[in-house]
Design an enzyme around this catalytic site. Sequence first.
Site, mmCIF file in Angstrom:
data_model
loop_
_atom_site.group_PDB
_atom_site.id
_atom_site.type_symbol
_atom_site.label_atom_id
_atom_site.label_comp_id
_atom_site.label_asym_id
_atom_site.label_seq_id
_atom_site.Cartn_x
_atom_site.Cartn_y
_atom_site.Cartn_z
ATOM 1 N N TYR A 197 -21.681 -49.239 49.823
ATOM 2 C CA TYR A 197 -21.282 -47.904 49.375
ATOM 3 C C TYR A 197 -20.202 -47.989 48.300
ATOM 4 O O TYR A 197 -20.244 -47.240 47.314
ATOM 5 C CB TYR A 197 -20.808 -47.055 50.561
ATOM 6 N N HIS B 30 -19.292 -52.182 51.954
ATOM 7 C CA HIS B 30 -19.347 -52.910 50.673
ATOM 8 C C HIS B 30 -20.426 -52.310 49.756
ATOM 9 O O HIS B 30 -20.191 -52.106 48.558
ATOM 10 C CB HIS B 30 -19.605 -54.390 50.920
ATOM 11 N N ALA C 216 -30.801 -51.949 50.191
ATOM 12 C CA ALA C 216 -29.887 -50.848 50.492
ATOM 13 C C ALA C 216 -29.085 -50.398 49.276
ATOM 14 O O ALA C 216 -28.919 -49.194 49.057
ATOM 15 C CB ALA C 216 -28.964 -51.232 51.644
ATOM 16 N N GLU D 61 -25.029 -34.799 52.836
ATOM 17 C CA GLU D 61 -24.672 -36.039 53.521
ATOM 18 C C GLU D 61 -25.812 -37.037 53.358
ATOM 19 O O GLU D 61 -26.985 -36.709 53.519
ATOM 20 C CB GLU D 61 -24.415 -35.773 55.003
#
Length: 169
Positions: free
Chosen positions: A133, A131, A98, A83
Amino acid sequence: MRNELQLRPVEKEDLEFIHKMRTNPDVMDYWFSEPYTTMERLIKSYEDGQKSESHRQFILYHLNEKVGYIGLFDIHFRHRNAEFAIMIDPSHQGKGYATDATRLMVEYGFNQLNLHKISLHVINVNEKAIHIYQKVGFITEGQLKKHFFVDGSYHDALIMSLLREDYVS
């Protein structure tokens, strides 16, 4: 900017930086946790984590400045999945870190750990994260109804994942 970003495993001296974010309600709402972590608890968690192979935690740097915390958690080597989670320091948000950091971690997971699948949870109102990801290649696998309590109300969570064979770097 991608080649200006670097990942370095979390060290004990990074805990103050992490603590600052872990006690910030605006950051922790999206980690689905209470913004309450004592330094003592964080140190214990760090020390316990040093014995575990199921997490890979990194500090994200941009030109030698700490800008975030990122990792792969609950790594299952038999099933080759993990994860993903990311936390960008609020003073560095909105600068494009990011997306590039997510790509770095996905490539680490697939190319270094030989993972087959990386997944994550995100609340449906976090459109910026969704968005990002999707830009990296994550797709929505499912939805959990009113699963997380954030900012005074319950929100649906999306389960998103990326398979190794679907990733385009």
